[in-house]
Each structure stands twice: as structure tokens, then as C-alpha cells.
Design a protein around this motif. Structure first.
Motif, short mmCIF file in Angstrom:
data_model
loop_
_atom_site.label_atom_id
_atom_site.label_comp_id
_atom_site.label_asym_id
_atom_site.label_seq_id
_atom_site.Cartn_x
_atom_site.Cartn_y
_atom_site.Cartn_z
N MET A 123 -23.78 16.72 24.74
CA MET A 123 -23.17 17.00 23.44
C MET A 123 -24.21 16.76 22.35
O MET A 123 -24.72 15.65 22.19
CB MET A 123 -21.98 16.06 23.19
N THR A 124 -24.52 17.80 21.59
CA THR A 124 -25.56 17.69 20.57
C THR A 124 -25.36 18.77 19.51
O THR A 124 -24.91 19.88 19.84
CB THR A 124 -26.97 17.83 21.22
N PRO A 125 -25.65 18.46 18.24
CA PRO A 125 -25.45 19.51 17.22
C PRO A 125 -26.43 20.69 17.36
O PRO A 125 -26.13 21.78 16.88
CB PRO A 125 -25.66 18.78 15.89
N ILE B 71 -23.66 21.63 24.30
CA ILE B 71 -22.54 22.06 23.46
C ILE B 71 -22.50 21.28 22.15
O ILE B 71 -22.63 20.06 22.13
CB ILE B 71 -21.19 21.86 24.21
N SER B 72 -22.30 22.03 21.05
CA SER B 72 -22.03 21.45 19.73
C SER B 72 -20.58 21.78 19.41
O SER B 72 -20.03 22.74 19.96
CB SER B 72 -22.95 22.12 18.70
N ILE B 73 -19.94 21.00 18.53
CA ILE B 73 -18.57 21.39 18.16
C ILE B 73 -18.50 21.97 16.75
O ILE B 73 -17.42 22.23 16.24
CB ILE B 73 -17.54 20.25 18.34
N GLY B 74 -19.65 22.20 16.11
CA GLY B 74 -19.61 22.84 14.80
C GLY B 74 -20.82 22.52 13.97
O GLY B 74 -21.61 21.63 14.32
N TYR C 268 -22.05 20.72 11.53
CA TYR C 268 -22.04 19.52 10.71
C TYR C 268 -22.54 18.42 11.62
O TYR C 268 -22.54 18.60 12.84
CB TYR C 268 -20.63 19.21 10.19
N VAL C 269 -22.96 17.31 11.04
CA VAL C 269 -23.53 16.25 11.88
C VAL C 269 -22.58 15.06 12.00
O VAL C 269 -22.08 14.54 11.01
CB VAL C 269 -24.89 15.78 11.31
N LEU C 270 -22.32 14.65 13.25
CA LEU C 270 -21.55 13.44 13.53
C LEU C 270 -22.54 12.34 13.88
O LEU C 270 -23.67 12.61 14.29
CB LEU C 270 -20.62 13.67 14.72
N THR C 271 -22.10 11.09 13.76
CA THR C 271 -22.97 9.95 14.06
C THR C 271 -23.39 9.95 15.52
O THR C 271 -24.51 9.61 15.86
CB THR C 271 -22.22 8.64 13.73
N GLY C 272 -22.48 10.33 16.38
CA GLY C 272 -22.80 10.41 17.80
C GLY C 272 -21.98 11.50 18.45
O GLY C 272 -21.10 12.08 17.81
N GLY C 273 -22.24 11.75 19.72
CA GLY C 273 -21.53 12.82 20.41
C GLY C 273 -20.19 12.41 21.00
O GLY C 273 -19.50 13.23 21.61
N ALA D 6 -17.21 14.28 19.63
CA ALA D 6 -17.37 15.67 20.08
C ALA D 6 -16.97 15.80 21.55
O ALA D 6 -16.32 16.78 21.94
CB ALA D 6 -18.81 16.13 19.86
CL1 6GU Z 1 -21.90 17.50 19.97
N1 6GU Z 1 -22.89 15.72 18.32
C1 6GU Z 1 -23.18 15.26 17.09
N2 6GU Z 1 -23.81 14.11 16.96
N3 6GU Z 1 -22.88 15.92 15.97
C2 6GU Z 1 -22.24 17.09 16.13
C3 6GU Z 1 -21.89 17.62 17.38
C4 6GU Z 1 -22.25 16.89 18.47
N4 6GU Z 1 -21.28 18.80 17.19
C5 6GU Z 1 -21.24 18.97 15.89
N5 6GU Z 1 -21.82 17.96 15.23
#
Ligand code: 6GU
Length: 226
Positions: free
Chosen positions: A86-88, A130-133, A135-140, A143
Motif C-alpha cells: 500500500m503506497t500513494p 495499490i494507492s487509494i487516492g 492524497y497522502v496518509l500518514t501510513g498505509g 488504506a
Molecule cells: Cl496506500 N498509503 C499512504 N500512506 N497514503 C496514501 C495511500 C496509501 N493511498 C492514498 N494515500
């Protein structure tokens, strides 16, 4: 389906699996989810799992050895259909990907943190990113919970007869049409006549039309995808 989630924040990710549809799937024995705390595979007394990046720059990078140790341990136990990271910086999750993954037997999900993982983890082990969109989340972790929800609800037998994945938004690249329930009139706002008519072909036609109108207005990109 068996899902093994490798994470540095197991507490952050567990609660979605203890509620609602994912809990139902687990209770029915249709999904089995195991959490692996990466910290337990770290180096030394401090259980070190990350380090500064070569070439300089802010942010820590998860090292390959703890991740390799964890993944190798799982691979020694059984075959996995996918090892997902899981990564942006990856293709965005969509319904087609969720549909495909719902048919797999065993998957590993690795969730990143900090600046991500050493590239060699991705090169050696990861079969899908896989990314979920955008934007940046602190961790996966969150996600990964989103991915699991989207996938697990599609496993045959998880949804009861009262719900059907087949009429979800996106299942045919269209958003869902508007829905109504009682009362048929609220403060002068009336439910569309056709829905009260009992004429089911006509109702289907109305729903298709509305689904198309909504999609065209809100997500025209979905209409050019095919
Ligand atoms: Cl999978 N990880 C993080 N850190 N940020 C995200 C994401 C995943 N998908 C969207 N933003």
C-alpha cells in the motif's frame, strides 16, 4: 480468503475488522485476517525497523531485513496469490481490482510508513502496488483497511440477500441512482411517482437514466473509461 497484514501500527488497523461487514465475514469463516507487527522483526534491543535514506533527505525508510524476515516466514507456511504494497505512488484502487482480489485464496498486504520501504522490498517481493487516492496518509494502515473492506464484502456469501454487490456504484462504471424510503412525502418533497408505480421495467429504466445523469454530472471520467 486469508489475509496477512504486515504493519508498524497494528492497533490503528484492527478495529475495522471487529465491526460491520468485515466482522461478519470473519465470523462466518469466509475471511481470516492475521496481523504481523513489523517491530517484532526489528534489530536489537530497540527492535529497529527503519533507518536514514542513502543520499540524504528527510524521513526514515523501512529496512529490507525485518520485512524480508516476516514475509519469508509467511511464504514458508503457504503459497500466496499476491503480495500487495500500500503506497500513494501506485495505481489507484478501483472496483475491477477489488473484484479480482476477492477471488484470491491468500494475500499479504504490506503497509508503508515514514518515507516508505527500501525499493528492494518492492523489487523482490511485491506483486501488486495499490494507492487509494491522490492524497497522502500518514501510513498505509487505513488504506489497507479500505482495501480489505472493498475486497472482503465481495467474497461469495458475505453479503446477505438484502444487499447485492451487483447494484453498487462502480460495479458497471456508473454511480448509483437516488434511493428513497418512507414517507412518500416529507415537507412537500415527494418521492418520484415512477418508484411508487409498481411498473418494474419502467423503474429499471428510470434508475438507469438517473445513474447515467449522475455519472455524467459528477464523474464524467468514468464514462470514457471503457
Ligand atoms: Cl496506500 N498509503 C499512504 N500512506 N497514503 C496514501 C495511500 C496509501 N493511498 C492514498 N494515500
Amino acid at each position: 480468503m486469508r489475509v496477512d497484514i504486515i504493519t508498524v501500527e497494528p492497533d490503528l488497523i484492527k478495529s475495522p475488522f471487529q465491526n460491520s461487514m468485515m466482522k461478519r465475514a470473519i465470523d462466518k469463516g469466509l475471511a481470516e485476517v492475521h496481523f504481523h507487527n513489523l517491530r517484532e522483526f526489528g534489530f536489537g534491543n530497540y527492535r529497529q525497523i527503519d533507518d536514514y535514506q542513502f543520499g540524504g533527505g528527510a524521513g526514515m525508510v523501512l529496512m529490507i531485513e525485518p520485512i524480508a524476515k516476516c514475509i519469508e516466514g509467511l511464504l514458508a507456511e503457504r503459497k500466496y496469490d499476491e503480495i500487495i504494497y500500500m503506497t500513494p505512488d501506485a495505481p489507484t484502487l478501483n472496483q475491477a481490482t477489488a473484484n479480482t482480489l476477492s477471488l484470491k485464496e491468500n494475500i499479504i498486504i504490506l503497509t508503508g510508513h515514514y518515507k516508505g520501504v527500501d525499493q528492494r522490498v518492492r523489487d523482490k517481493y511485491i506483486t501488486k502496488e495499490i494507492s487509494i487516492g491522490d492524497y497522502v496518509l500518514t501510513g498505509g494502515e487505513l488504506a489497507a483497511a479500505v482495501l480489505c473492506d472493498a475486497v472482503i464484502r465481495l467474497i461469495p456469501g458475505v453479503l446477505g440477500d438484502e444487499t447485492s454487490a451487483l447494484t453498487d456504484s462502480f460495479q458497471d462504471n456508473l454511480l448509483s441512482p437516488p434511493v428513497y424510503t418512507r414517507p412518500s412525502e416529507y415537507e412537500g418533497m415527494k418521492v418520484p411517482e415512477v418508484l411508487l408505480s409498481g411498473n418494474f421495467p419502467k423503474i429499471e429504466e428510470w434508475r438507469s437514466e438517473k445513474a447515467y445523469e449522475r455519472t455524467k454530472a459528477i464523474r464524467p471520467d468514468l464514462l470514457d473509461e471503457e
